[in-house]
Write an enzyme that holds these catalytic residues in place. Structure first.
Site, PDB file in Angstrom:
ATOM      1  N   GLU A 256       0.897  -1.161   0.000  1.00  0.00           N
ATOM      2  CA  GLU A 256       0.000   0.000   0.000  1.00  0.00           C
ATOM      3  C   GLU A 256       0.926   1.199   0.000  1.00  0.00           C
ATOM      4  O   GLU A 256       1.528   1.507   1.030  1.00  0.00           O
ATOM      5  CB  GLU A 256      -0.882   0.000   1.252  1.00  0.00           C
ATOM      6  CG  GLU A 256      -1.779  -1.215   1.385  1.00  0.00           C
ATOM      7  CD  GLU A 256      -2.855  -1.237   0.322  1.00  0.00           C
ATOM      8  OE1 GLU A 256      -3.184  -0.176  -0.228  1.00  0.00           O
ATOM      9  OE2 GLU A 256      -3.352  -2.328   0.019  1.00  0.00           O
ATOM     10  N   CYS A 295      -2.740   8.643   3.103  1.00  0.00           N
ATOM     11  CA  CYS A 295      -2.399   8.113   1.782  1.00  0.00           C
ATOM     12  C   CYS A 295      -3.539   8.325   0.799  1.00  0.00           C
ATOM     13  O   CYS A 295      -3.327   8.384  -0.399  1.00  0.00           O
ATOM     14  CB  CYS A 295      -2.080   6.637   1.890  1.00  0.00           C
ATOM     15  SG  CYS A 295      -3.379   5.725   2.742  1.00  0.00           S
TER      16      CYS A 295
HETATM   17  P1  NAP Z   1       8.459   4.727   4.567  1.00  0.00           P
HETATM   18  O1  NAP Z   1       9.586   5.630   4.882  1.00  0.00           O
HETATM   19  O2  NAP Z   1       8.463   4.022   3.274  1.00  0.00           O
HETATM   20  O3  NAP Z   1       8.395   3.703   5.798  1.00  0.00           O
HETATM   21  C1  NAP Z   1       7.348   2.770   5.867  1.00  0.00           C
HETATM   22  C2  NAP Z   1       7.744   1.641   6.781  1.00  0.00           C
HETATM   23  O4  NAP Z   1       8.801   0.892   6.174  1.00  0.00           O
HETATM   24  C3  NAP Z   1       8.257   2.072   8.145  1.00  0.00           C
HETATM   25  O5  NAP Z   1       7.746   1.199   9.126  1.00  0.00           O
HETATM   26  C4  NAP Z   1       9.763   1.901   8.007  1.00  0.00           C
HETATM   27  O6  NAP Z   1      10.406   1.643   9.239  1.00  0.00           O
HETATM   28  C5  NAP Z   1       9.804   0.661   7.143  1.00  0.00           C
HETATM   29  N1  NAP Z   1      11.074   0.408   6.494  1.00  0.00           N
HETATM   30  C6  NAP Z   1      11.877   1.280   5.874  1.00  0.00           C
HETATM   31  N2  NAP Z   1      12.957   0.648   5.396  1.00  0.00           N
HETATM   32  C7  NAP Z   1      12.828  -0.667   5.735  1.00  0.00           C
HETATM   33  C8  NAP Z   1      13.633  -1.821   5.546  1.00  0.00           C
HETATM   34  N3  NAP Z   1      14.790  -1.783   4.891  1.00  0.00           N
HETATM   35  N4  NAP Z   1      13.187  -3.004   6.055  1.00  0.00           N
HETATM   36  C9  NAP Z   1      12.026  -3.079   6.711  1.00  0.00           C
HETATM   37  N5  NAP Z   1      11.225  -1.998   6.930  1.00  0.00           N
HETATM   38  C10 NAP Z   1      11.624  -0.814   6.436  1.00  0.00           C
HETATM   39  O7  NAP Z   1       7.066   5.494   4.632  1.00  0.00           O
HETATM   40  P2  NAP Z   1       6.522   6.469   5.755  1.00  0.00           P
HETATM   41  O8  NAP Z   1       7.290   7.731   5.658  1.00  0.00           O
HETATM   42  O9  NAP Z   1       6.418   5.797   7.075  1.00  0.00           O
HETATM   43  O10 NAP Z   1       5.028   6.672   5.259  1.00  0.00           O
HETATM   44  C11 NAP Z   1       4.644   7.698   4.379  1.00  0.00           C
HETATM   45  C12 NAP Z   1       4.246   7.135   3.054  1.00  0.00           C
HETATM   46  O11 NAP Z   1       3.345   6.053   3.232  1.00  0.00           O
HETATM   47  C13 NAP Z   1       3.510   8.142   2.218  1.00  0.00           C
HETATM   48  O12 NAP Z   1       4.101   8.177   0.970  1.00  0.00           O
HETATM   49  C14 NAP Z   1       2.084   7.597   2.142  1.00  0.00           C
HETATM   50  O13 NAP Z   1       1.426   7.895   0.931  1.00  0.00           O
HETATM   51  C15 NAP Z   1       2.272   6.146   2.318  1.00  0.00           C
HETATM   52  N6  NAP Z   1       1.088   5.540   2.925  1.00  0.00           N
HETATM   53  C16 NAP Z   1       0.340   4.685   2.188  1.00  0.00           C
HETATM   54  C17 NAP Z   1      -0.784   4.110   2.741  1.00  0.00           C
HETATM   55  C18 NAP Z   1      -1.642   3.157   1.954  1.00  0.00           C
HETATM   56  O14 NAP Z   1      -2.462   2.479   2.563  1.00  0.00           O
HETATM   57  N7  NAP Z   1      -1.497   3.074   0.655  1.00  0.00           N
HETATM   58  C19 NAP Z   1      -1.143   4.397   4.052  1.00  0.00           C
HETATM   59  C20 NAP Z   1      -0.358   5.265   4.782  1.00  0.00           C
HETATM   60  C21 NAP Z   1       0.765   5.832   4.203  1.00  0.00           C
HETATM   61  P3  NAP Z   1      11.210   2.771  10.044  1.00  0.00           P
HETATM   62  O15 NAP Z   1      10.233   3.809  10.417  1.00  0.00           O
HETATM   63  O16 NAP Z   1      11.724   2.010  11.215  1.00  0.00           O
HETATM   64  O17 NAP Z   1      12.273   3.271   9.125  1.00  0.00           O
END
Ligand code: NAP
Length: 519
Positions: A256, A295
């Site tokens: 997502e 999102c």
């Molecule tokens: P992100 O930086 O991609 O991080 C998402 C998750 O991935 C976090 O829990 C992060 O952990 C984890 N992660 C990062 N690198 C990883 C790795 N190498 N191995 C395992 N896990 C890893 O996104 P975000 O900044 O939290 O969220 C914002 C984005 O999410 C926005 O672009 C938004 O559009 C999108 N979003 C989408 C939805 C949907 O349902 N489509 C819902 C909400 C948000 P850490 O925090 O520990 O780094």
């Protein structure tokens, strides 16, 4: 200072390495710390798989549903405490916190009802037995069975409650144990929620584990029956999807990701009418709610050229009444963005959009939040932009500014042009359309719908009932094609599919009737 712990192997572990701070985005004060260093992730996954999995699969859907109901009740009993934590670590106003927390308990309750409906069985028949030979007895029956693995959930920072528990509800009801990992920066609410559930002793050992921070090398230890449900940015999704688990061991992966959702106004909409108000209200709600960090929030607003001036005037009037500041301050209607990184990205994103857009209101200048210490907090202005040339603009269709920011894209009023602009986003979670002309809507729908996971359609008859497109419902699918991640969650009973395997069992109808209840 609160030290977050991980819940693995049926116990709490504080980790034993350098910690990362969690801050209050309204003041930048540290509110907690966490580390997952020293945790044996391979053993944590094995415990969930080998202890939690069999215990869950031994229960019927009805029994699993009853567990979800208990979880919903236990969390609801701590609602006020969780709302406070959401303010402290997410910068959420009371309304925004309720949206997240009630979304979590409501989704658990909805899946509890689905469990009751599925009843006293541990598998789902998929269709009826079909004859495979000239005789009547040799048949094929499709059946869905829980995967004997572990579901790893990786969540985004913006919905620590709802995002965590909508995934958990589906997995546990399907019969898969979960290892849930929140985004580190805003892990406090999810941590406390898991703590409440553990304290209430609701679930069998191993059914729910929690990793309070970095996932370390966890994904390297996934096997062929495991799944990863990821929510976050498209870039992280692409990186994790290309890892050895999904690629070499067929670990099922659902993403997502981010999305440039559209709100489309049809031509001829009466300014000031019911449909008009529904459109303006929903766009403003999506920009303000959770400081635009949803999102599903509207990022692109497609408006017929002759209505642009009226739309701008109405949106500017509404946006100017938003009060930015510390969420607990009286009168504040929008809190800060969640992290320093989000603040940086918001400002950089507006600068990027400004290369092809005019700023109608707001912008990237620093903001002093009401009630915040001078110069502290990650505050931004609600920002509306307008594309200068819709024929050539590209960034507006490619760059998500994750905050209270949306851009008007003027178009010529034709359904085909509106749908083509929606499609330029390369896949959305949701688009909303405000159209009273059925033929126009029909043409738009068939061209635009395949680029979306959900279409929210308003006409004058339902204008006062249409929910803001940013609201995700447990009985409707959530996800979207292409850039939105290509995934699907929720959708009532459909949400269980990801956690089960569909198997075609070919054999004697008599035996399959007795064992599976084949018809
Ligand atoms: P992100 O930086 O991609 O991080 C998402 C998750 O991935 C976090 O829990 C992060 O952990 C984890 N992660 C990062 N690198 C990883 C790795 N190498 N191995 C395992 N896990 C890893 O996104 P975000 O900044 O939290 O969220 C914002 C984005 O999410 C926005 O672009 C938004 O559009 C999108 N979003 C989408 C939805 C949907 O349902 N489509 C819902 C909400 C948000 P850490 O925090 O520990 O780094």
């Amino acid at each position: 200072m609160v030290r977050l712990r991980s819940h693995v192997f049926g116990d709490w572990h504080a980790g034993d390495g350098p910690t990362r701070p969690l801050v209050d985005p309204a003041t930048e004060a540290s509110v907690a710390e966490t580390t997952t260093a020293g945790i044996d992730f391979a053993a944590a996954l094995a415990f969930a798989r080998d202890v939690g999995g069999p215990a869950l699969r031994a229960l019927t859907f009805e029994e699993r549903g009853a567990l979800l109901k208990e979880m919903s009740r236990a969390l609801h009993a701590h609602r006020e405490e969780l709302i406070d934590l959401s303010g402290i670590n997410n910068g959420a106003t009371r309304g925004d916190a309720k949206f997240d927390i009630d979304g979590a308990t409501g989704t658990l309750a909805a899946y509890a009802r689905i469990g009751r409906h599925l009843g006293d069985t541990r598998w789902q028949l998929d269709g009826e037995a079909e004859k495979l030979s000239t005789g009547a007895r040799y048949v094929g029956q499709h059946v869905r069975l829980a995967r004997p693995g572990v579901a790893v959930h990786i969540n985004a920072f913006n919905f620590p409650a709802w995002g965590t528990f909508e995934k958990i509800a589906c997995a546990l009801l399907a019969g898969m144990p979960v290892v849930s990992k929140p985004a580190t920066a805003t892990a406090l609410v999810a941590y406390r929620m898991v703590e409440i559930i553990v304290e209430a002793d609701i679930l069998p050992a191993g059914a729910l584990s929690f990793v309070a921070g970095s996932a370390g090398d966890m994904l390297d230890h996934l096997g062929p029956q495991d799944v990863v449900a990821f929510t976050g940015s498209a870039d992280t999704a692409a990186m994790l999807r290309a890892g050895p688990g999904p690629v070499q061991r067929s670990v099922r992966f659902n993403a997502e990701a981010d999305s440039l959702n559209a709100a489309v106004l049809a031509p001829g909409t009466a300014v000031g009418g019911g449909l008009w108000h529904s459109f303006i209200r929903n766009v403003v709600t999506d920009m303000r709610q959770k400081t635009g960090q949803k999102c599903t929030a509207v990022r692109r607003i497609m408006v017929p050229a002759d209505l642009v001036a009226d739309v701008e005037a109405a949106l500017v009037e509404e946006l100017s009444s938003i009060v930015v500041g510390v969420p607990t301050e009286k009168g504040v209607t929008m809190g800060p963005v969640a992290t320093a990184g989000q603040l940086r990205d918001f400002r950089a994103g507006i600068a990027l959009l400004a290369e092809e857009c005019d700023v109608v209101t707001g912008g990237a200048d620093p903001v002093q939040g009401q009630g915040a210490p001078a110069g502290k907090g990650f505050y931004v202005r609600p920002t509306l932009l307008r594309v200068r040339d819709s024929a050539t603009a590209e960034t507006v269709h490619a760059h998500e500014v994750f905050g209270p920011c949306a851009t008007i894209v003027p178009y010529d009023g034709s359904a085909t042009a509106a749908a083509a602009l929606v499609a330029k986003g390369q896949g959305c979670l949701v688009s909303s359309v405000y159209a009273d002309d059925r033929r126009w809507f029909e043409e738009f729908l068939f061209a635009a719908a395949p680029w979306n996971g959900r279409i929210v359609a308003a006409n004058e008859k339902v204008a006062d009932q249409v929910l803001p497109p940013g609201m995700v419902l447990p009985n409707q699918v959530h996800g979207g094609p292409g850039r939105a991640g290509g995934g699907e969650e929720l959708g009532g009973i459909r949400g269980l599919d990801f956690y089960t395997n569909r198997v075609a069992v070919q054999g004697d109808l008599g035996a399959l009737r007795k064992i599976l209840g084949a018809k």
